[in-house]
Write a protein that holds these residues in place. Structure first.
Motif, PDB file in Angstrom:
ATOM      1  N   LEU A 167      -7.842   2.270  -3.166  1.00 33.00           N
ATOM      2  CA  LEU A 167      -6.791   2.028  -3.411  1.00 33.00           C
ATOM      3  C   LEU A 167      -5.450   3.178  -3.771  1.00 33.00           C
ATOM      4  CD1 LEU A 167      -4.289  -0.744  -4.485  1.00 33.00           C
ATOM      5  CD2 LEU A 167      -5.144   0.221  -7.141  1.00 33.00           C
ATOM      6  N   THR A 168      -5.289   3.738  -4.711  1.00 35.77           N
ATOM      7  CA  THR A 168      -4.944   5.066  -4.332  1.00 35.77           C
ATOM      8  C   THR A 168      -4.221   5.828  -3.298  1.00 35.77           C
ATOM      9  OG1 THR A 168      -6.171   6.261  -4.959  1.00 35.77           O
ATOM     10  CG2 THR A 168      -4.782   4.753  -6.438  1.00 35.77           C
ATOM     11  N   ALA A 169      -4.883   5.657  -2.403  1.00 36.88           N
ATOM     12  CA  ALA A 169      -5.289   6.552  -1.209  1.00 36.88           C
ATOM     13  C   ALA A 169      -4.510   5.798  -0.097  1.00 36.88           C
ATOM     14  CB  ALA A 169      -6.409   7.146  -0.215  1.00 36.88           C
ATOM     15  N   ILE A 170      -4.798   4.317  -0.318  1.00 40.28           N
ATOM     16  CA  ILE A 170      -3.713   3.440   0.883  1.00 40.28           C
ATOM     17  C   ILE A 170      -2.349   3.793   0.413  1.00 40.28           C
ATOM     18  CG2 ILE A 170      -3.990   1.490   1.828  1.00 40.28           C
ATOM     19  CD1 ILE A 170      -6.643   1.375   1.921  1.00 40.28           C
ATOM     20  N   ALA A 171      -2.001   3.591  -0.549  1.00 35.83           N
ATOM     21  CA  ALA A 171      -0.716   3.481  -1.369  1.00 35.83           C
ATOM     22  C   ALA A 171      -0.434   4.736  -1.596  1.00 35.83           C
ATOM     23  CB  ALA A 171      -0.864   3.468  -3.367  1.00 35.83           C
ATOM     24  N   ARG A 172      -0.578   5.885  -1.704  1.00 35.81           N
ATOM     25  CA  ARG A 172      -0.051   7.223  -1.640  1.00 35.81           C
ATOM     26  C   ARG A 172       0.104   7.419   0.300  1.00 35.81           C
ATOM     27  NH1 ARG A 172      -0.532  10.936  -4.734  1.00 35.81           N
ATOM     28  NH2 ARG A 172      -2.844  10.159  -5.898  1.00 35.81           N
ATOM     29  N   THR A 173      -0.384   6.734   1.090  1.00 39.91           N
ATOM     30  CA  THR A 173      -0.449   7.429   2.582  1.00 39.91           C
ATOM     31  C   THR A 173       0.761   5.878   2.790  1.00 39.91           C
ATOM     32  OG1 THR A 173      -2.806   7.160   2.684  1.00 39.91           O
ATOM     33  CG2 THR A 173      -1.198   6.535   5.125  1.00 39.91           C
ATOM     34  N   LEU A 174       0.980   5.190   2.529  1.00 40.88           N
ATOM     35  CA  LEU A 174       2.430   4.430   2.858  1.00 40.88           C
ATOM     36  C   LEU A 174       3.446   4.564   1.935  1.00 40.88           C
ATOM     37  CD1 LEU A 174       0.616   0.732   2.115  1.00 40.88           C
ATOM     38  CD2 LEU A 174       1.522   1.457   3.901  1.00 40.88           C
ATOM     39  N   GLY A 175       3.190   5.424   1.202  1.00 38.80           N
ATOM     40  CA  GLY A 175       4.309   6.035   0.048  1.00 38.80           C
ATOM     41  C   GLY A 175       4.635   7.003   1.032  1.00 38.80           C
ATOM     42  N   GLU A 176       3.402   7.321   2.182  1.00 37.85           N
ATOM     43  CA  GLU A 176       4.448   8.527   3.614  1.00 37.85           C
ATOM     44  C   GLU A 176       5.731   8.258   4.345  1.00 37.85           C
ATOM     45  OE1 GLU A 176       3.092  12.160   3.606  1.00 37.85           O
ATOM     46  OE2 GLU A 176       3.007  12.100   1.801  1.00 37.85           O
ATOM     47  N   VAL A 177       5.681   6.516   4.052  1.00 36.84           N
ATOM     48  CA  VAL A 177       6.525   6.146   4.883  1.00 36.84           C
ATOM     49  C   VAL A 177       7.623   4.993   5.324  1.00 36.84           C
ATOM     50  CG1 VAL A 177       5.851   4.474   7.677  1.00 36.84           C
ATOM     51  CG2 VAL A 177       4.124   6.224   7.159  1.00 36.84           C
ATOM     52  N   PHE A 178       6.745   3.921   3.700  1.00 32.20           N
ATOM     53  CA  PHE A 178       7.603   3.373   3.390  1.00 32.20           C
ATOM     54  C   PHE A 178       8.332   4.300   2.096  1.00 32.20           C
ATOM     55  CE2 PHE A 178       4.527   0.860   5.965  1.00 32.20           C
ATOM     56  CZ  PHE A 178       5.234   0.207   6.221  1.00 32.20           C
ATOM     57  N   PRO A 179       9.959   3.874   1.988  1.00 32.13           N
ATOM     58  CA  PRO A 179      10.068   4.512   0.757  1.00 32.13           C
ATOM     59  C   PRO A 179      10.063   3.326  -0.936  1.00 32.13           C
ATOM     60  CG  PRO A 179      11.799   2.644   2.080  1.00 32.13           C
ATOM     61  CD  PRO A 179      10.293   3.156   2.943  1.00 32.13           C
ATOM     62  N   VAL A 180       9.380   2.058  -0.455  1.00 32.90           N
ATOM     63  CA  VAL A 180       9.205   1.375  -1.630  1.00 32.90           C
ATOM     64  C   VAL A 180       7.781   0.889  -1.496  1.00 32.90           C
ATOM     65  CG1 VAL A 180       9.244  -1.108  -2.581  1.00 32.90           C
ATOM     66  CG2 VAL A 180      11.320   0.096  -1.806  1.00 32.90           C
ATOM     67  N   VAL A 181       6.679   0.820  -1.917  1.00 36.30           N
ATOM     68  CA  VAL A 181       5.097   0.600  -1.988  1.00 36.30           C
ATOM     69  C   VAL A 181       5.361  -0.371  -3.910  1.00 36.30           C
ATOM     70  CG1 VAL A 181       3.105   1.571  -1.828  1.00 36.30           C
ATOM     71  CG2 VAL A 181       4.384   2.510  -0.837  1.00 36.30           C
ATOM     72  N   GLU A 182       4.387  -1.166  -3.497  1.00 34.76           N
ATOM     73  CA  GLU A 182       4.223  -2.049  -4.774  1.00 34.76           C
ATOM     74  C   GLU A 182       2.748  -2.032  -4.729  1.00 34.76           C
ATOM     75  OE1 GLU A 182       8.217  -5.005  -4.938  1.00 34.76           O
ATOM     76  OE2 GLU A 182       7.207  -5.220  -4.501  1.00 34.76           O
ATOM     77  N   ILE A 183       2.150  -2.488  -5.784  1.00 33.00           N
ATOM     78  CA  ILE A 183       0.676  -2.724  -6.081  1.00 33.00           C
ATOM     79  C   ILE A 183       0.926  -4.295  -6.605  1.00 33.00           C
ATOM     80  CG2 ILE A 183      -1.988  -1.911  -6.970  1.00 33.00           C
ATOM     81  CD1 ILE A 183      -0.207   0.989  -6.607  1.00 33.00           C
ATOM     82  N   TRP A 184       0.280  -4.780  -6.128  1.00 32.85           N
ATOM     83  CA  TRP A 184      -0.131  -6.636  -6.951  1.00 32.85           C
ATOM     84  C   TRP A 184      -1.254  -6.780  -7.081  1.00 32.85           C
ATOM     85  CZ3 TRP A 184       4.428  -9.961  -7.707  1.00 32.85           C
ATOM     86  CH2 TRP A 184       5.431  -9.282  -7.482  1.00 32.85           C
ATOM     87  N   ALA A 185      -1.169  -7.757  -8.445  1.00 32.09           N
ATOM     88  CA  ALA A 185      -3.019  -7.723  -8.578  1.00 32.09           C
ATOM     89  C   ALA A 185      -3.180  -8.988  -9.530  1.00 32.09           C
ATOM     90  CB  ALA A 185      -3.480  -6.752  -9.446  1.00 32.09           C
ATOM     91  N   ASN A 186      -4.155  -9.857  -9.314  1.00 35.13           N
ATOM     92  CA  ASN A 186      -4.395 -10.610 -10.256  1.00 35.13           C
ATOM     93  C   ASN A 186      -4.967 -10.415 -11.497  1.00 35.13           C
ATOM     94  OD1 ASN A 186      -5.081 -13.431 -11.988  1.00 35.13           O
ATOM     95  ND2 ASN A 186      -7.072 -14.005 -10.513  1.00 35.13           N
ATOM     96  N   PRO A 187      -3.761 -10.449 -13.078  1.00 34.95           N
ATOM     97  CA  PRO A 187      -4.241 -10.383 -14.514  1.00 34.95           C
ATOM     98  C   PRO A 187      -5.244 -10.804 -14.956  1.00 34.95           C
ATOM     99  CG  PRO A 187      -2.230 -11.706 -14.178  1.00 34.95           C
ATOM    100  CD  PRO A 187      -2.328 -11.369 -13.070  1.00 34.95           C
TER     101      PRO A 187
END
Length: 517
Positions: free
Chosen positions: A423-443
């Motif tokens: 999860l964090t690797a993909i989010a970190r990679t998205l952050g290299e390209v997009f100014p906004v990266v959000e993580i959503w989940a079912n609490p």
């Protein structure tokens, strides 16, 4: 005196030996290719699956070559007789592979704590013996070829090695492009069984040492028994509703909850990829589909028309829902497997005319079609991992170039709570390209099970909301990680930026568990 074709020694000609070696090599590689497909419904199709299959098959070949080398020291006729029995063993163990796998899979998976250990154990139980027996003929046939051409031993050996390589290439191509597509896994193994049985009979005939009284018993044991077992394997119920070039596709009927009506599950290999309701197309019956649908609807709220691109079709649940409830949505779906689309139309009430369906890899589809979209949704999986080429910085740069100004990219990620490296690797990679990266989940699900479904949202602007409730009978909640919590998670988890050169998603996911898929 000449020995050009071995006839003066009563040996088969080199051309016959070359042909036999080519057939053995082809058949053995067909079994290796089909092994991964056969294991997929039980343990998935992953890097670990193919690594185990290749290692086990090579171990079998190695042991077989050693045993064949010992046999090659015997007089040629006896060596051929022993090789005939090895081919009979290859035929029988190949025919029995269907039964061994189906009998062993459940107990092995239940007994093994490690999924990787179970994959290795199943590979060994099912495919070591066929590979062992198939490895025996090579040294025997090479030795006889040398004896048949004592003045041209180098050429004889070269021809035998070339036959093995050409046969392996042919077997790989036949398995990938012909046999599995047209015969299925069990049918392909039956064809290999017939080839091995034919080679066994030929070896016995060349050996010329079968007494007339025993000939029928030998041929019956070498040919009829394996073919009978293979036929019984064909008669057993196929675990796949359809077997395509990419997946074992299973359709599972369920009565459905009150008010939902009949529902069906689509299982690709061993992972449930979607659930659809006949009577309620707008209701999403899996959390990942419900969350993707809810976030896309919320971000597109107020728009009469918008364009959407889906990476992966599966049951086509969201495109089907939008066709019924959002007629202004122009939907394009890249589903690499046309059989998945056909099954979705036949079994999951999807109307192919309601969307533009591209039977193409999603990355290639985006690269070759310079269209722009307001929403791009990633929901493609092999096992529980997103294909590596769909999670790299280079791919996300392509996605970003295909989005409109306020367009968003959504993707489904499965990870384990005790790791979260994928999860964090993909989010970190998205952050290299997009100014906004959000993580959503079912609490409501976090803490209940180790494996969780997360949704990543990337774009140029943040979502103006932090929680949603989905359109589903369960009314799932989808909550955004607070920015501080997201940043802390990224800072505390050691995970790389993923690139086309380095995307170790299987390692990042770890061994996982055998939770229901």
């Amino acid at each position: 005196m000449t020995y050009g074709d071995g006839r003066d020694q009563g040996l088969p000609g080199v051309a016959v030996l070359v042909a036999m070696q080519g057939v053995v090599a082809a058949a053995s590689l067909v079994v290796e290719i089909v092994a991964g497909r056969m294991l997929a419904p039980y343990v998935g199709m992953s890097l670990y699956t193919w690594t185990s299959v290749i290692a086990v098959v090579l171990a079998g070949f190695s042991a077989g070559h050693w045993a064949g080398g010992r046999m090659a020291e015997a007089p040629p006729r006896r060596a051929l007789l022993l090789t005939g029995w090895s081919m009979a063993g290859a035929a029988l163990s190949t025919a029995a592979a269907v039964f061994v796998l189906r009998l062993a899979a459940g107990p092995v998976i239940a007994a093994m704590q490690s999924p990787v250990g179970a994959i290795v154990a199943l590979s060994m139980l099912v495919f070591f013996l066929p590979s062992f027996f198939a490895g025996i003929p090579a040294p025997v046939l090479a030795q006889i070829a040398v004896l048949a051409r004592p003045g041209q031993t180098g050429r004889a050996l070269g021809a035998m090695f070339a036959a093995g390589a050409v046969g392996a290439i042919g077997g790989t191509l036949l398995a990938g492009f012909l046999f599995i597509s047209w015969l299925g896994s069990a049918g392909t193994l039956a064809a290999v069984t017939a080839a091995y049985a034919g080679l066994a009979a030929l070896c016995f005939a060349l050996a010329g040492r079968i007494a007339p009284v025993g000939r029928w018993a030998v041929l019956g044991l070498a040919v009829l028994l394996p073919l009978g077992v293979a036929g019984a394997g064909l008669a057993r119920p196929d675990p796949c509703t359809e077997e395509s070039d990419y997946f074992c596709i299973r359709v599972i009927e369920e009565p459905g909850a009150p008010g939902v009506g009949p529902t069906r599950l689509m299982v690709l290999d061993h992972l449930v990829h979607g659930i659809s309701s006949r009577d309620n197309p707008s209701e999403m019956l899996t959390y990942h589909a419900a969350a993707l649908d809810a976030l896309a609807r919320a971000r597109m709220a107020g728009r009469d028309r918008f364009g959407a691109f889906f990476i992966g079709g599966g049951t086509y649940s969201i495109p089907r829902s939008w066709a019924a409830t959002r007629p202004g949505a122009e939907v394009t779906v890249a589903e690499i497997d046309p059989v998945v689309t056909r099954v979705a139309a036949r079994e999951f009430w999807f109307d192919p005319a309601s969307a533009r369906v591209l039977n193409d890899d999603a990355r290639r589809a985006l690269l070759t079609r310079p269209d722009s979209y307001d929403v791009i949704i990633g929901d493609a999986f092999t096992d529980i991992a997103v294909p590596p080429h769909l999670i790299t910085r280079e791919f996300f740069e392509l996605v970003e170039s295909r989005l409109t100004g306020e367009g968003i990219y959504l993707m489904n990620v499965i990870d384990h709570m005790d790791r979260l490296q994928a999860l964090t690797a993909i989010a970190r990679t998205l952050g290299e390209v997009f100014p906004v990266v959000e993580i959503w989940a079912n609490p409501d699900a976090i803490g209940v099970e180790n494996r969780q479904v997360f949704i990543l949202l990337a774009g140029r602007s943040a979502s103006p909301f932090s929680a949603l409730r989905t359109l589903s009978p369960e009314g799932y909640r989808v909550v955004r990680f607070a920015r501080d919590a997201r940043d802390q998670l990224l800072a505390e988890t050691a995970s790389p930026v993923l690139t086309d050169n380095y995307a170790p998603i299987d390692r990042l996911l770890g061994h996982g568990d055998w939770a229901e898929r």
